[in-house]
Design a protein around this motif. Sequence first.
Motif, PDB file in Angstrom:
ATOM      1  N   VAL A 109       0.825  -1.208   0.000  1.00  0.00           N
ATOM      2  CA  VAL A 109       0.000   0.000   0.000  1.00  0.00           C
ATOM      3  C   VAL A 109       0.862   1.262   0.000  1.00  0.00           C
ATOM      4  CG1 VAL A 109      -1.769   1.284   1.296  1.00  0.00           C
ATOM      5  CG2 VAL A 109      -1.932  -1.200   1.086  1.00  0.00           C
ATOM      6  N   THR A 110       2.004   1.217   0.659  1.00  0.00           N
ATOM      7  CA  THR A 110       2.867   2.409   0.722  1.00  0.00           C
ATOM      8  C   THR A 110       4.103   2.290  -0.161  1.00  0.00           C
ATOM      9  OG1 THR A 110       4.062   1.550   2.643  1.00  0.00           O
ATOM     10  CG2 THR A 110       2.142   2.949   3.081  1.00  0.00           C
ATOM     11  N   GLY A 111       4.437   1.071  -0.585  1.00  0.00           N
ATOM     12  CA  GLY A 111       5.673   0.839  -1.325  1.00  0.00           C
ATOM     13  C   GLY A 111       6.772   0.409  -0.369  1.00  0.00           C
ATOM     14  N   MET A 112       7.894  -0.009  -0.921  1.00  0.00           N
ATOM     15  CA  MET A 112       8.987  -0.545  -0.107  1.00  0.00           C
ATOM     16  C   MET A 112      10.270   0.224  -0.352  1.00  0.00           C
ATOM     17  SD  MET A 112       8.264  -4.615  -0.451  1.00  0.00           S
ATOM     18  CE  MET A 112       6.642  -5.251  -0.071  1.00  0.00           C
ATOM     19  N   THR A 113      11.201   0.106   0.591  1.00  0.00           N
ATOM     20  CA  THR A 113      12.514   0.732   0.472  1.00  0.00           C
ATOM     21  C   THR A 113      13.583  -0.272   0.882  1.00  0.00           C
ATOM     22  OG1 THR A 113      12.379   1.611   2.721  1.00  0.00           O
ATOM     23  CG2 THR A 113      11.665   3.078   0.945  1.00  0.00           C
ATOM     24  N   TYR A 114      14.787  -0.076   0.338  1.00  0.00           N
ATOM     25  CA  TYR A 114      15.927  -0.914   0.707  1.00  0.00           C
ATOM     26  C   TYR A 114      16.350  -0.567   2.128  1.00  0.00           C
ATOM     27  CZ  TYR A 114      20.706  -2.670   0.898  1.00  0.00           C
ATOM     28  OH  TYR A 114      21.858  -3.306   1.280  1.00  0.00           O
ATOM     29  N   ASN A 115      16.696  -1.587   2.908  1.00  0.00           N
ATOM     30  CA  ASN A 115      17.107  -1.403   4.288  1.00  0.00           C
ATOM     31  C   ASN A 115      18.211  -2.387   4.618  1.00  0.00           C
ATOM     32  OD1 ASN A 115      16.608  -2.476   7.321  1.00  0.00           O
ATOM     33  ND2 ASN A 115      16.131  -0.313   7.180  1.00  0.00           N
ATOM     34  N   THR A 116      19.124  -1.967   5.460  1.00  0.00           N
ATOM     35  CA  THR A 116      20.183  -2.846   5.945  1.00  0.00           C
ATOM     36  C   THR A 116      20.399  -2.567   7.426  1.00  0.00           C
ATOM     37  OG1 THR A 116      22.486  -3.531   5.637  1.00  0.00           O
ATOM     38  CG2 THR A 116      21.965  -1.239   5.140  1.00  0.00           C
ATOM     39  N   ARG A 117      20.718  -3.613   8.163  1.00  0.00           N
ATOM     40  CA  ARG A 117      20.941  -3.452   9.600  1.00  0.00           C
ATOM     41  C   ARG A 117      21.875  -4.550  10.111  1.00  0.00           C
ATOM     42  NH1 ARG A 117      15.552  -5.906   9.680  1.00  0.00           N
ATOM     43  NH2 ARG A 117      15.802  -7.980  10.594  1.00  0.00           N
ATOM     44  N   ILE A 118      22.580  -4.253  11.192  1.00  0.00           N
ATOM     45  CA  ILE A 118      23.382  -5.261  11.893  1.00  0.00           C
ATOM     46  C   ILE A 118      22.394  -6.125  12.666  1.00  0.00           C
ATOM     47  CG2 ILE A 118      25.205  -5.661  13.595  1.00  0.00           C
ATOM     48  CD1 ILE A 118      26.155  -4.313  11.007  1.00  0.00           C
ATOM     49  N   ASP A 119      22.601  -7.439  12.622  1.00  0.00           N
ATOM     50  CA  ASP A 119      21.627  -8.362  13.179  1.00  0.00           C
ATOM     51  C   ASP A 119      22.306  -9.517  13.894  1.00  0.00           C
ATOM     52  OD1 ASP A 119      18.896  -8.793  13.478  1.00  0.00           O
ATOM     53  OD2 ASP A 119      18.533  -8.864  11.331  1.00  0.00           O
ATOM     54  N   GLN A 120      21.556 -10.174  14.745  1.00  0.00           N
ATOM     55  CA  GLN A 120      22.019 -11.381  15.427  1.00  0.00           C
ATOM     56  C   GLN A 120      21.957 -12.576  14.470  1.00  0.00           C
ATOM     57  OE1 GLN A 120      19.304 -12.419  18.578  1.00  0.00           O
ATOM     58  NE2 GLN A 120      17.552 -12.528  17.224  1.00  0.00           N
ATOM     59  N   ASP A 121      22.416 -13.710  14.913  1.00  0.00           N
ATOM     60  CA  ASP A 121      22.291 -14.965  14.163  1.00  0.00           C
ATOM     61  C   ASP A 121      20.815 -15.138  13.799  1.00  0.00           C
ATOM     62  OD1 ASP A 121      22.035 -17.620  13.331  1.00  0.00           O
ATOM     63  OD2 ASP A 121      23.099 -18.456  15.051  1.00  0.00           O
ATOM     64  N   PRO A 122      20.471 -15.216  12.504  1.00  0.00           N
ATOM     65  CA  PRO A 122      19.051 -15.297  12.118  1.00  0.00           C
ATOM     66  C   PRO A 122      18.326 -16.518  12.668  1.00  0.00           C
ATOM     67  CG  PRO A 122      20.485 -15.437  10.184  1.00  0.00           C
ATOM     68  CD  PRO A 122      21.354 -15.201  11.365  1.00  0.00           C
TER      69      PRO A 122
END
Length: 163
Positions: free
Chosen positions: A56-69
């Motif tokens: 409904v709003t559209g999407m954007t590229y995002n990146t983040r530091i994360d824990q073990d998935p």
Amino acid sequence: MANPSNSTYPVYRIENKMSIVDPEMPSPRYHNTIFIETWEDGYKSGRTCHVIGDLVTGMTYNTRIDQDPELDPMFFAKHFLGNVGVADYPDRLNEVLGRLPAPQKQKSFNPRTMRTEQHKSPGVFYEEGEQRPPMVKCTEWTVNQAIPALFEAGILVRATEPS
């Protein structure tokens, strides 16, 4: 702290269960991301690269530091893709992924039917029975655009899975 013994980082496609399922999308569906295991914030941590937003709003590229998935309660599956060189991470990787078009707004509220529906463009809705193209979400962006773009740019290189 990064794992100092590596000149490359393993890269995975991660599938996470979704808390809210779109009834108009084929099921089962999972939120797909690219995860680069760098150990930069502890054991098996790394960077998640994906698109966020909705139809409904559209999407954007995002990146983040994360824990073990695999520690995420919504974790479903992890698929090894290959390796990225330390020299290409994170700048060149983000440059390639950031240039890709993120899925745009594909649904709007239709005041005629009083429903949120897929549209041709905002304000122009499909008629009943009219052929509609498949909607593009995180899975299509990750599998059909992002992963091939990383291979094509030579950033993601096929390798055997680390043991």
